[in-house]
Write a protein that holds these residues in place. Structure first.
Motif, PDB file in Angstrom:
ATOM      1  N   LYS A 282       0.852  -1.195   0.000  1.00 58.76           N
ATOM      2  CA  LYS A 282       0.000   0.000   0.000  1.00 58.76           C
ATOM      3  C   LYS A 282       0.890   1.247   0.000  1.00 58.76           C
ATOM      4  O   LYS A 282       1.921   1.279   0.669  1.00 58.76           O
ATOM      5  N   LYS A 283       0.493   2.243  -0.769  1.00 60.00           N
ATOM      6  CA  LYS A 283       1.241   3.496  -0.745  1.00 60.00           C
ATOM      7  C   LYS A 283       0.940   4.241   0.542  1.00 60.00           C
ATOM      8  O   LYS A 283      -0.171   4.161   1.080  1.00 60.00           O
ATOM      9  N   ILE A 284       1.932   4.970   1.032  1.00 61.74           N
ATOM     10  CA  ILE A 284       1.762   5.693   2.295  1.00 61.74           C
ATOM     11  C   ILE A 284       2.125   7.168   2.096  1.00 61.74           C
ATOM     12  O   ILE A 284       3.210   7.505   1.609  1.00 61.74           O
ATOM     13  N   ILE A 285       1.181   8.020   2.460  1.00 64.17           N
ATOM     14  CA  ILE A 285       1.434   9.461   2.532  1.00 64.17           C
ATOM     15  C   ILE A 285       1.476   9.844   4.006  1.00 64.17           C
ATOM     16  O   ILE A 285       0.590   9.467   4.778  1.00 64.17           O
ATOM     17  N   LEU A 286       2.505  10.564   4.391  1.00 62.67           N
ATOM     18  CA  LEU A 286       2.626  11.043   5.767  1.00 62.67           C
ATOM     19  C   LEU A 286       2.183  12.504   5.824  1.00 62.67           C
ATOM     20  O   LEU A 286       2.558  13.313   4.972  1.00 62.67           O
ATOM     21  N   TRP A 287       1.388  12.825   6.834  1.00 65.10           N
ATOM     22  CA  TRP A 287       0.772  14.157   6.928  1.00 65.10           C
ATOM     23  C   TRP A 287       1.121  14.773   8.284  1.00 65.10           C
ATOM     24  O   TRP A 287       0.846  14.200   9.327  1.00 65.10           O
ATOM     25  N   GLY A 288       1.752  15.935   8.258  1.00 58.29           N
ATOM     26  CA  GLY A 288       2.088  16.598   9.515  1.00 58.29           C
ATOM     27  C   GLY A 288       2.773  17.933   9.284  1.00 58.29           C
ATOM     28  O   GLY A 288       2.928  18.399   8.153  1.00 58.29           O
ATOM     29  N   GLN A 289       3.212  18.543  10.367  1.00 58.31           N
ATOM     30  CA  GLN A 289       3.869  19.844  10.281  1.00 58.31           C
ATOM     31  C   GLN A 289       5.273  19.728   9.688  1.00 58.31           C
ATOM     32  O   GLN A 289       5.786  20.674   9.097  1.00 58.31           O
ATOM     33  N   GLY A 290       5.898  18.565   9.889  1.00 55.14           N
ATOM     34  CA  GLY A 290       7.240  18.365   9.350  1.00 55.14           C
ATOM     35  C   GLY A 290       8.335  18.979  10.198  1.00 55.14           C
ATOM     36  O   GLY A 290       9.512  18.976   9.805  1.00 55.14           O
ATOM     37  N   ILE A 291       7.969  19.474  11.359  1.00 57.91           N
ATOM     38  CA  ILE A 291       8.931  20.109  12.260  1.00 57.91           C
ATOM     39  C   ILE A 291       8.291  20.203  13.638  1.00 57.91           C
ATOM     40  O   ILE A 291       7.058  20.246  13.751  1.00 57.91           O
ATOM     41  N   SER A 292       9.110  20.241  14.665  1.00 56.83           N
ATOM     42  CA  SER A 292       8.593  20.422  16.014  1.00 56.83           C
ATOM     43  C   SER A 292       8.467  21.912  16.313  1.00 56.83           C
ATOM     44  O   SER A 292       9.432  22.663  16.161  1.00 56.83           O
TER      45      SER A 292
ATOM     46  N   MET B 265      10.969   6.578   3.786  1.00 57.08           N
ATOM     47  CA  MET B 265      10.245   5.345   3.459  1.00 57.08           C
ATOM     48  C   MET B 265       8.864   5.601   2.863  1.00 57.08           C
ATOM     49  O   MET B 265       8.232   4.691   2.328  1.00 57.08           O
ATOM     50  N   ALA B 266       8.374   6.830   2.961  1.00 57.92           N
ATOM     51  CA  ALA B 266       7.025   7.142   2.491  1.00 57.92           C
ATOM     52  C   ALA B 266       6.995   7.386   0.989  1.00 57.92           C
ATOM     53  O   ALA B 266       8.012   7.684   0.364  1.00 57.92           O
ATOM     54  N   ASP B 267       5.810   7.259   0.398  1.00 54.64           N
ATOM     55  CA  ASP B 267       5.635   7.559  -1.024  1.00 54.64           C
ATOM     56  C   ASP B 267       5.387   9.036  -1.268  1.00 54.64           C
ATOM     57  O   ASP B 267       5.645   9.552  -2.353  1.00 54.64           O
ATOM     58  N   GLY B 268       4.863   9.714  -0.261  1.00 57.08           N
ATOM     59  CA  GLY B 268       4.588  11.137  -0.391  1.00 57.08           C
ATOM     60  C   GLY B 268       4.394  11.770   0.967  1.00 57.08           C
ATOM     61  O   GLY B 268       4.221  11.076   1.978  1.00 57.08           O
ATOM     62  N   VAL B 269       4.433  13.095   0.985  1.00 58.17           N
ATOM     63  CA  VAL B 269       4.312  13.822   2.252  1.00 58.17           C
ATOM     64  C   VAL B 269       3.422  15.041   2.061  1.00 58.17           C
ATOM     65  O   VAL B 269       3.579  15.795   1.089  1.00 58.17           O
ATOM     66  N   TRP B 270       2.486  15.235   2.977  1.00 58.89           N
ATOM     67  CA  TRP B 270       1.709  16.471   3.068  1.00 58.89           C
ATOM     68  C   TRP B 270       2.214  17.234   4.291  1.00 58.89           C
ATOM     69  O   TRP B 270       2.095  16.737   5.423  1.00 58.89           O
ATOM     70  N   VAL B 271       2.790  18.390   4.101  1.00 60.59           N
ATOM     71  CA  VAL B 271       3.121  19.268   5.225  1.00 60.59           C
ATOM     72  C   VAL B 271       2.196  20.480   5.168  1.00 60.59           C
ATOM     73  O   VAL B 271       1.552  20.743   4.156  1.00 60.59           O
ATOM     74  N   TYR B 272       2.132  21.220   6.256  1.00 58.06           N
ATOM     75  CA  TYR B 272       1.174  22.317   6.338  1.00 58.06           C
ATOM     76  C   TYR B 272       1.577  23.539   5.517  1.00 58.06           C
ATOM     77  O   TYR B 272       0.755  24.182   4.897  1.00 58.06           O
ATOM     78  N   MET B 273       2.893  23.863   5.548  1.00 55.88           N
ATOM     79  CA  MET B 273       3.321  25.168   5.037  1.00 55.88           C
ATOM     80  C   MET B 273       4.466  25.071   4.032  1.00 55.88           C
ATOM     81  O   MET B 273       5.238  24.108   4.045  1.00 55.88           O
TER      82      MET B 273
ATOM     83  N   LYS C 136      13.443  14.158  -5.103  1.00 58.38           N
ATOM     84  CA  LYS C 136      12.627  13.320  -5.976  1.00 58.38           C
ATOM     85  C   LYS C 136      11.355  12.815  -5.295  1.00 58.38           C
ATOM     86  O   LYS C 136      10.546  12.124  -5.919  1.00 58.38           O
ATOM     87  N   LYS C 137      11.190  13.152  -4.029  1.00 60.96           N
ATOM     88  CA  LYS C 137      10.018  12.692  -3.272  1.00 60.96           C
ATOM     89  C   LYS C 137       8.820  13.589  -3.556  1.00 60.96           C
ATOM     90  O   LYS C 137       8.949  14.798  -3.735  1.00 60.96           O
ATOM     91  N   LYS C 138       7.624  12.991  -3.611  1.00 57.05           N
ATOM     92  CA  LYS C 138       6.403  13.783  -3.769  1.00 57.05           C
ATOM     93  C   LYS C 138       6.057  14.450  -2.435  1.00 57.05           C
ATOM     94  O   LYS C 138       5.513  13.817  -1.532  1.00 57.05           O
ATOM     95  N   ILE C 139       6.395  15.725  -2.342  1.00 62.15           N
ATOM     96  CA  ILE C 139       6.148  16.498  -1.114  1.00 62.15           C
ATOM     97  C   ILE C 139       5.410  17.765  -1.506  1.00 62.15           C
ATOM     98  O   ILE C 139       5.802  18.465  -2.449  1.00 62.15           O
ATOM     99  N   VAL C 140       4.320  18.069  -0.809  1.00 59.61           N
ATOM    100  CA  VAL C 140       3.528  19.251  -1.141  1.00 59.61           C
ATOM    101  C   VAL C 140       3.100  19.967   0.133  1.00 59.61           C
ATOM    102  O   VAL C 140       2.863  19.333   1.169  1.00 59.61           O
ATOM    103  N   ALA C 141       3.038  21.293   0.050  1.00 63.07           N
ATOM    104  CA  ALA C 141       2.502  22.102   1.146  1.00 63.07           C
ATOM    105  C   ALA C 141       1.004  22.273   0.937  1.00 63.07           C
ATOM    106  O   ALA C 141       0.563  22.675  -0.143  1.00 63.07           O
ATOM    107  N   LEU C 142       0.215  21.945   1.950  1.00 61.59           N
ATOM    108  CA  LEU C 142      -1.235  22.059   1.816  1.00 61.59           C
ATOM    109  C   LEU C 142      -1.718  23.495   1.967  1.00 61.59           C
ATOM    110  O   LEU C 142      -2.751  23.864   1.441  1.00 61.59           O
ATOM    111  N   ASN C 143      -0.952  24.317   2.679  1.00 63.94           N
ATOM    112  CA  ASN C 143      -1.370  25.667   3.088  1.00 63.94           C
ATOM    113  C   ASN C 143      -2.568  25.547   4.035  1.00 63.94           C
ATOM    114  O   ASN C 143      -3.725  25.685   3.632  1.00 63.94           O
TER     115      ASN C 143
END
Length: 328
Positions: free
Chosen positions: A74-84, A105-113, A126-133
């Motif tokens: 299964k593909k995994i997207i990790l979602w979080g702030q990306g920082i403490s 290890m993730a396939d993609g990342v959603w960070v907030y900003m 090369k990783k699929k990383i996007v800021a959601l805003n």
């Protein structure tokens, strides 16, 4: 899509949130001193091609799912702030190695900003990383809101006499909001010129009754009252730990006044929405804060207000969800 929550609905409701239970399922879990172990078989047995999991290194089950991707496929997207937020100054220079390992290890990342997105893209180009805003669900309604009554009549309604009004809207449950600076500012500013609207309750809330220019409304759940209070206000003032509340304030056209991020004054990731002297003002210390507010004029406030509203126009839920879907 199925949505799972590891917090019990009863606990969430007791904290003042509304839970739409028919669209959320509870996932069995064990929580021990911040460590979370949830039932991975609930997710693995479902016919899901993608799992969106929290980017949180204390979630042991997420580590297991990342490490066994070759088995469950299964593909995994990790979602979080990306920082403490608490260790922000340190981690913006050197990202946390545990988050780095999870992202690798993730396939993609959603960070907030955008700021944190660019930081991780440099490490994983090369990783699929996007800021959601990150934003709030009612921002479109707030942007479209226009008061049926002029500000002067609303001020009479609530018996607010001061020429310039600052509004604080947050729970008094977090020591990092720097309530000490809020109180010092109230004491040092001209009480005949500057008024303060306070919205929020909590165990750390001070007693404002001794200040003639402070109007304490406690927790406000009536949308009409909240809209009127924000209409009256000229400036949104929260010295520390600014987060999603500033999106709401900017949607009302209120410039954000806060303190510079430092070891003593911690700020959430949404702090990067504030552009100093454009849609708000970031102060280096209390002396500068008091001097600047004391000398500010309505024309300057109006310019900041216009830009604050303009900033919020791009922070819609549609844009946020479009950003998320872009890497699926």
């Amino acid at each position: 899509m199925d949505l799972y929550a590891y917090n019990r609905f009863e606990d969430t409701e007791s904290n003042g949130f509304n839970v739409v239970k028919h669209s959320i399922s509870y996932i069995k879990n064990i929580q021990i001193k911040g460590i979370l172990i949830y039932n991975i078989f609930t997710l693995l047995c479902g016919k899901y091609d993608t799992l969106v999991l929290m980017l949180n290194f204390t979630h042991l089950s997420t580590w297991i799912l990342l490490l066994t991707k070759i088995l469950h496929r299964k593909k995994i997207i990790l979602w979080g702030q990306g920082i403490s937020v608490k260790r922000y100054l340190k981690e913006e220079v050197k990202p946390d190695w545990k988050l780095k390992a999870m992202i690798s290890m993730a396939d993609g990342v959603w960070v907030y900003m955008d700021k944190e997105c660019e930081q991780w893209k440099k490490i994983f180009p090369k990783k699929k990383i996007v800021a959601l805003n990150n934003t709030v669900s009612e921002v479109e309604d707030i942007l479209a809101y226009t008061s049926s009554q002029p500000k002067n009549l609303l001020k009479k309604k609530y018996n607010i006499k001061e020429d310039i009004v600052l509004i604080f809207c947050a729970r008094f449950t977090n020591q990092y909001r720097r309530i000490d600076i809020l109180l010092n500012t109230i004491k040092k500013l001209d009480t005949t010129k500057f008024g303060f609207i306070i919205i929020g309750d909590g165990s750390l809330k001070p007693n404002f009754t001794s200040y003639s220019n402070v109007y304490d409304f406690g927790a406000v759940y009536d949308t009409n009252v909240k809209q009127e209070l924000f209409t009256i206000a000229d400036i949104y003032f929260q010295p520390g730990w600014v987060g999603l509340s500033i999106v709401e304030a900017m949607a009302y056209g209120k410039p954000i006044f806060t303190m510079q991020r430092s070891v003593e004054t911690k700020q959430c990731v949404e702090y990067s929405y504030i552009q100093d002297q454009y849609n708000g003002i970031i102060f280096s210390d209390e002396k500068v804060l008091v001097e600047k507010i004391s000398s500010i004029n309505k024309e300057e406030i109006n310019n900041l207000s216009f830009n604050a509203h303009k900033t919020a126009e791009n922070l819609t839920i549609k844009n946020m969800s479009d950003n998320a879907v872009s890497i699926l």
